[in-house]
Scaffold this motif. Structure first.
Motif, PDB file in Angstrom:
ATOM      1  N   GLU A 248      23.733  11.313  28.920  1.00 33.81           N
ATOM      2  CA  GLU A 248      23.744  12.595  28.318  1.00 33.81           C
ATOM      3  C   GLU A 248      23.641  12.631  26.712  1.00 33.81           C
ATOM      4  OE1 GLU A 248      27.364  15.004  28.451  1.00 33.81           O
ATOM      5  OE2 GLU A 248      28.729  13.066  28.182  1.00 33.81           O
TER       6      GLU A 248
ATOM      7  N   MET B  23      20.692  16.214  28.095  1.00 26.97           N
ATOM      8  CA  MET B  23      21.396  16.535  29.409  1.00 26.97           C
ATOM      9  C   MET B  23      23.013  16.650  28.885  1.00 26.97           C
ATOM     10  SD  MET B  23      19.034  16.360  31.918  1.00 26.97           S
ATOM     11  CE  MET B  23      20.147  16.315  33.448  1.00 26.97           C
TER      12      MET B  23
ATOM     13  N   ARG C 192      26.658  16.317  30.749  1.00 29.29           N
ATOM     14  CA  ARG C 192      27.251  15.957  31.989  1.00 29.29           C
ATOM     15  C   ARG C 192      28.578  17.060  32.311  1.00 29.29           C
ATOM     16  NH1 ARG C 192      31.572  14.160  34.339  1.00 29.29           N
ATOM     17  NH2 ARG C 192      33.011  14.827  32.252  1.00 29.29           N
TER      18      ARG C 192
ATOM     19  N   SER D  19      25.145  15.846  38.034  1.00 30.21           N
ATOM     20  CA  SER D  19      24.099  15.046  39.076  1.00 30.21           C
ATOM     21  C   SER D  19      23.082  16.112  39.529  1.00 30.21           C
ATOM     22  CB  SER D  19      24.727  14.512  40.081  1.00 30.21           C
ATOM     23  OG  SER D  19      25.488  15.399  40.920  1.00 30.21           O
TER      24      SER D  19
ATOM     25  N   VAL E 293      24.061  11.854  35.389  1.00 25.70           N
ATOM     26  CA  VAL E 293      23.926  12.082  33.948  1.00 25.70           C
ATOM     27  C   VAL E 293      25.195  11.099  33.486  1.00 25.70           C
ATOM     28  CG1 VAL E 293      24.252  13.446  32.101  1.00 25.70           C
ATOM     29  CG2 VAL E 293      23.365  14.444  34.068  1.00 25.70           C
TER      30      VAL E 293
END
Length: 798
Positions: A86, A141, A143, A148, A173
Motif C-alpha cells: 500500500e 492502494m 489496505r 484484498s 495489499v
C-alpha cells in the motif's frame, strides 16, 4: 534431478473441520541450456527453446503435451496471491504480473480481467493489456480501505470465443504502518477505593490501530506517561502493556488527602517501539472512592440542656460531631444512641440530615417532682460499618446533662370518675362525699379552690375549700336528668399559681330506687257493649319506680259508691293485667267513670285510685258498637238524637228548593228581552278607541286575519306566515246547549255573571287554549322596543 520428471503428492488438511485435500505436483527437468526455475504443470519444454521465462510471467492454464506419452491434466494451476504494497509512490500504472496462454503462438488471444477493482466499483483500480496480458495497478492502494481483491482473468480469441477457462487472481495489499493507534475515548473515568492493596484493578483503556493487527504495524502497547498528583508516590498505578488494564502498584490511597488522580496513558504501535512506532495519548481520571475509615467524633466531651416538665417533642440539646469521610454518604451520616442515663425512655436523638447534628428530643414527658436532672451517655456511629481494621474512637462517646425546670401543674382528682351510691330522696343539706383534688406541685405553696362546672339539675353544692359535696335539693331517680340510674356532675379544682392551673373531675351518683311513685291505671278510656258478652276491657298499670317497687299490681273496685261494685267486676289475669267487665245483664248506653284502686308491691306499698272512662254502647252481632250506638255512647239521649236527624232532613230540603229556584230563574232569563238597547250592548263586540296609521313598513298588515272566518277552508289552505291562533278548533265538535240570544231584562250584574258562566261552559267560544296574536307591526320594522325608553330627569315627569 535423477530423472526427467518428479511427481509429488501434496496433502492439506484443516485441523478444525477435519477437511482434507490432495494434489499431484509434477516437476519436469529442463535442458542445461535453460535457466533453472519452476515449470508450470504440464509445460512442454522443447529442446530448441533457449529464451528464458520471465519471473513475473504466469502461465496459469494447463499445457498441451507432446506425443511422447504425456497426457493433458484436468487440473489448472492454483495461482499464488499477488502482493501489492500500500501507499506505493509509483510511477503508475505499475506492472504487477503478466498473464500468458500457451496458445498465443497459434492464435491471437485477447486478455481481460473482471471483478471488484476492475469492472466493478471501485472501477479501474487494475487494468490489463489485452494483447500482452500485462496487468497493472493504476493508483496507490490503501489496505485500510480494502485489504484484498478477487479478480478473474479471461482469454478469448479475436471472435470472442473462450480459449481458456477463467482463472482466479487474488491480490493482497501489503500493510504499511501508516495509522496511529486511536483511543476509543479521549477521557476515561475510573475509581478505586481508598486504602486498596497493590494490584487492585482500577479500569481498562483501549486503543485501536487500523493497521494489520497480525503485523507489528497494528500491535499496540500501553504505558503511563505522567501521574498527577505524585502523592504519596509518583508511581501509584501501573498499566498492562498489552491489555490496557490499570491497577494499583503502591499502597497509601487516602481520599481525605487525594481525591482524584489524572493519569496520561500512551499507546504505541510497532509493539511499543518508541523509535519508529506511532503513538497517541489519552487521559485516565481515577477517583478515589470513600470508605468508612474515619469514625465520627464529638467536638466536645460534654453537652448540656434544659427542658420544662410535662413538655414533649422539644429539642433540649444539639450534639455536634466531626467526620472526615465523604459528606452526605453512609460513611458520614451519623446515628446517635443513648447508652445510659434514661431507663424510662424520656429522650431520643434524631439526626439532622443537613448538618449531621444530633438533636436530643423529649418523647415522654418528664416530671420535676420525680427527676430534676438527667445524666445521659451518648454514642455516635455511622450509617455504614467501619472499614476492616478501623476501631471506634474514644471521642465517639460524650455525656449530656439535662436539667428539668419546674412549672405550675394543674390539680387533679385522684379518683376520676368517682362513683357513690345512695337512695333517692335524701333531704336537702345531706353530706354525700368529699371530692378533693391533689396539687402535683409539692415544692410550691399553693391553695386549691373548688367550684361547680356542670350540675344539670342543680342538686349539689361543693365546699370551695375542702371539696365537700352536699345536696341542694332532693335527688329524684325518676328525673329526666338521670341516665341509667346515674346522675353526673363535673367540678373544677384550680390553684393560685402563676399562671393559675385547673383540673376537672366527674362525680357519678348512683341513686337506689325507693317506692315513692304510686301506680297509674292504663288505659284511661275504653269501650264496652251494653250487654255482657266476650267483650271485656283489659287494664294494667304503669309505675315510675323500678323492681321491686312495681308489680305485681292489685286491682280492686272501691266500695263507695256502691253502684260501682254493683255494675262492674274485675277479674285478675296475672301480676300486671286484669279484666274489667259488666256484672249486670244490661247497662244503658253512655259514658261511665269507673274508679279502680291500683296497689304496687313496694315496701311499703303505694296505691292510687284512677278513673277509667268507659263508653257503653249498643253492639251488633260481631260485638262492635253500631253508629247510633257510638253516638249514644258519647252521652246524647234519644231525644237529642231525633232532633239532630230532623235538622239534617230540613237542611237537605232547603238545598233542594234552592236548586229548583235557580233553574226556574235561569229559564225566565232566556224568555225575556234585555232592557238596554242592543246597539249599546258591549258583549262580544270590538270597540275601536283610536287609530293611528302604521309606519311605512306596517302597511302590509292583513286585517282580514283578525276577523272570525265563516268556514274552515282558509285555515286548512293557509300559507305559512302570520295567522291567528285563536281560531275555532278543526274537527267534529260536541253538541252544547244553545247560548241565550235574548238577554234577560234584569239587573246588569246578573246579566254579566250569567254571560260569564255561559262562556266558561262553552268550549267553542274564544279564547281557546292557544297563543293569541293581538297585533302585528310587519317584518323588519326599524322601530325599537318601547321598553328601552327611559328618562334621565327626576321628579314628577318620570
Amino acid at each position: 534431478m535423477p530423472s526427467k520428471q518428479l511427481i509429488l503428492m501434496v496433502t492439506a488438511w484443516d485441523p478444525q473441520t477435519l477437511g482434507r485435500w490432495e494434489a499431484i505436483v509434477r516437476f519436469l527437468v529442463a535442458e542445461k541450456s535453460q535457466h533453472n526455475g519452476h515449470k508450470p504443470k504440464g509445460r512442454k519444454t522443447a529442446a530448441g527453446e533457449a529464451a528464458p521465462q520471465q519471473s513475473d510471467t504466469l502461465l496459469p492454464w494447463r499445457q498441451h503435451q507432446s506425443a511422447n506419452g504425456l497426457r493433458r491434466q484436468k487440473r489448472d494451476w492454483v495461482i499464488p496471491p499477488i502482493n501489492v504494497p500500500e501507499n506505493s509512490r509509483g510511477p503508475f500504472p505499475q506492472q504487477l504480473v503478466r498473464i500468458r496462454s500457451d496458445k498465443d503462438k497459434e492464435i491471437h488471444i485477447r486478455y481481460s480481467i473482471t471483478g471488484v477493482g476492475a469492472d466493478q466499483p471501485p472501477m479501474e483500480v487494475f487494468s490489463i493489456d489485452p494483447v500482452s496480458g500485462r496487468m497493472y495497478v493504476t493508483r496507490p492502494m490503501d489496505r485500510e480501505e480494502r485489504a484484498s481483491y478477487h479478480l478473474r482473468a479471461h482469454a478469448v480469441d479475436m471472435n470472442g470465443n473462450k480459449v481458456e477457462n477463467p482463472i482466479d487472481l487474488y491480490i493482497y495489499v501489503i500493510d504499511m504502518n501508516d495509522n496511529r493507534p486511536e483511543f476509543i475515548n479521549q477521557v476515561y473515568n475510573g475509581s478505586v477505593d481508598e486504602g486498596s492493596k497493590p494490584g487492585t484493578y482500577v479500569m481498562t483503556v483501549t486503543a485501536n490501530d487500523a493497521d494489520d493487527s497480525t503485523t507489528a504495524n497494528g500491535m499496540v502497547r500501553y504505558r503511563i506517561v505522567t501521574q498527577t498528583p505524585q502523592s504519596p508516590s509518583q508511581n501509584m498505578f501501573t498499566i498492562n502493556s498489552e491489555t490496557g488494564d490499570i491497577v494499583t502498584v503502591a499502597a497509601g490511597l487516602d481520599r481525605e488527602k487525594v481525591q482524584q488522580y489524572i493519569v496520561i496513558v500512551q499507546a504505541t504501535d510497532m509493539e511499543g517501539n518508541l523509535n519508529y512506532g506511532l503513538s497517541n495519548t489519552a487521559t485516565a481520571i481515577i477517583t478515589v472512592t470513600d470508605v468508612n475509615d474515619n469514625p465520627p467524633e464529638f467536638t466536645t466531651s460534654t453537652y448540656s440542656g434544659e427542658v420544662p416538665e410535662n413538655r414533649v417533642e422539644v429539642v433540649v440539646a444539639n450534639l455536634t460531631v466531626m467526620d472526615r469521610d465523604q459528606p452526605h454518604s453512609p460513611n458520614w451520616n451519623a446515628i446517635y444512641r443513648i447508652i445510659s442515663g434514661d431507663p424510662s425512655g424520656h429522650f431520643t436523638i434524631r439526626t439532622d440530615p443537613v448538618t449531621n447534628e444530633g438533636m436530643v428530643t423529649v418523647v415522654k414527658a418528664v416530671d420535676y417532682e420525680m427527676n430534676r436532672a438527667f445524666m445521659l451517655t451518648v454514642m455516635v456511629s455511622n450509617q455504614a460499618p467501619l472499614a476492616s481494621g478501623i476501631q471506634m474512637s474514644f471521642q465517639s462517646t460524650a455525656g449530656v446533662t439535662i436539667s428539668v425546670t419546674d412549672v405550675n401543674e394543674a390539680p387533679y382528682f385522684p379518683t376520676n370518675h368517682k362513683l357513690i351510691r345512695l337512695e333517692e330522696g335524701v333531704p336537702t343539706g345531706t353530706v354525700l362525699t368529699t371530692f378533693s383534688a391533689v396539687d402535683p406541685d409539692r415544692f410550691m405553696q399553693q391553695a386549691v379552690r373548688y367550684s361547680k362546672l356542670s350540675d344539670p339539675a342543680n342538686w349539689l353544692n361543693i365546699n370551695a375549700t375542702n371539696g365537700q359535696i352536699t345536696t341542694a335539693a332532693v335527688l329524684d331517680r325518676e328525673s329526666d336528668y338521670i341516665k341509667n340510674n346515674v346522675y353526673e356532675a363535673t367540678f373544677l379544682a384550680a390553684d393560685n399559681g402563676i399562671p393559675p392551673a385547673s383540673g376537672t373531675g366527674t362525680l357519678q351518683i348512683y341513686l337506689i330506687d325507693i317506692n315513692d311513685n304510686a301506680p297509674e291505671l292504663l288505659p284511661k278510656e275504653a269501650q264496652i257493649c251494653e250487654k255482657p258478652n266476650l267483650n271485656v276491657i283489659n287494664i294494667t298499670a304503669a309505675d315510675a319506680d323500678i323492681d321491686p317497687n312495681v308489680g305485681p299490681f292489685v286491682f280492686e273496685l272501691p266500695s263507695v259508691p256502691s253502684a260501682v261494685r254493683k255494675n262492674w267486676t274485675i277479674t285478675r289475669l296475672n301480676g300486671d293485667y286484669a279484666q274489667l267487665s259488666l256484672r249486670i245483664m244490661y247497662l244503658e248506653a253512655g259514658v261511665y267513670d269507673v274508679p279502680i284502686i291500683v296497689t304496687d308491691s313496694g315496701n311499703p306499698p303505694l296505691y292510687n285510685t284512677s278513673v277509667i272512662k268507659v263508653k257503653v254502647c249498643p253492639c251488633d252481632e260481631n260485638g262492635d258498637c253500631t253508629t247510633i250506638g257510638a253516638v249514644a255512647a258519647a252521652g246524647l239521649g234519644t231525644g237529642a238524637i231525633i232532633a239532630i236527624l230532623i235538622c239534617i232532613i230540613i237542611l237537605l230540603t232547603m238545598v233542594l228548593l234552592f236548586v229548583v229556584w235557580m233553574k226556574r230563574r235561569e229559564k225566565e232569563r232566556h224568555t225575556k228581552q234585555l232592557l238596554i238597547d242592543p246597539e249599546d250592548d258591549v258583549r262580544d263586540n270590538i270597540l275601536k278607541y283610536d287609530e293611528e296609521g302604521g309606519g311605512e313598513e306596517d302597511q302590509d298588515y292583513d286585517l282580514s286575519q283578525l276577523q272570525q272566518p265563516e268556514t274552515m277552508d282558509h285555515v286548512l289552505n293557509k300559507t305559512p306566515g302570520v295567522r291567528r291562533v285563536d281560531e275555532r278548533p278543526i274537527g267534529a265538535e260536541p253538541q252544547y246547549p244553545i247560548r241565550p240570544v235574548i238577554p234577560h231584562p234584569g239587573d246588569i250584574g246578573d246579566f254579566i255573571n250569567e254571560g260569564l258562566r255561559a262562556a266558561d261552559n262553552d268550549p267553542t267560544a274564544p279564547p281557546y287554549d292557544s297563543l293569541l296574536v293581538f297585533d302585528y307591526e310587519g317584518s323588519g320594522s326599524t322601530a325599537g322596543s318601547v321598553s328601552s325608553l327611559n328618562s334621565s330627569s327626576s321628579g314628577d315627569q318620570d
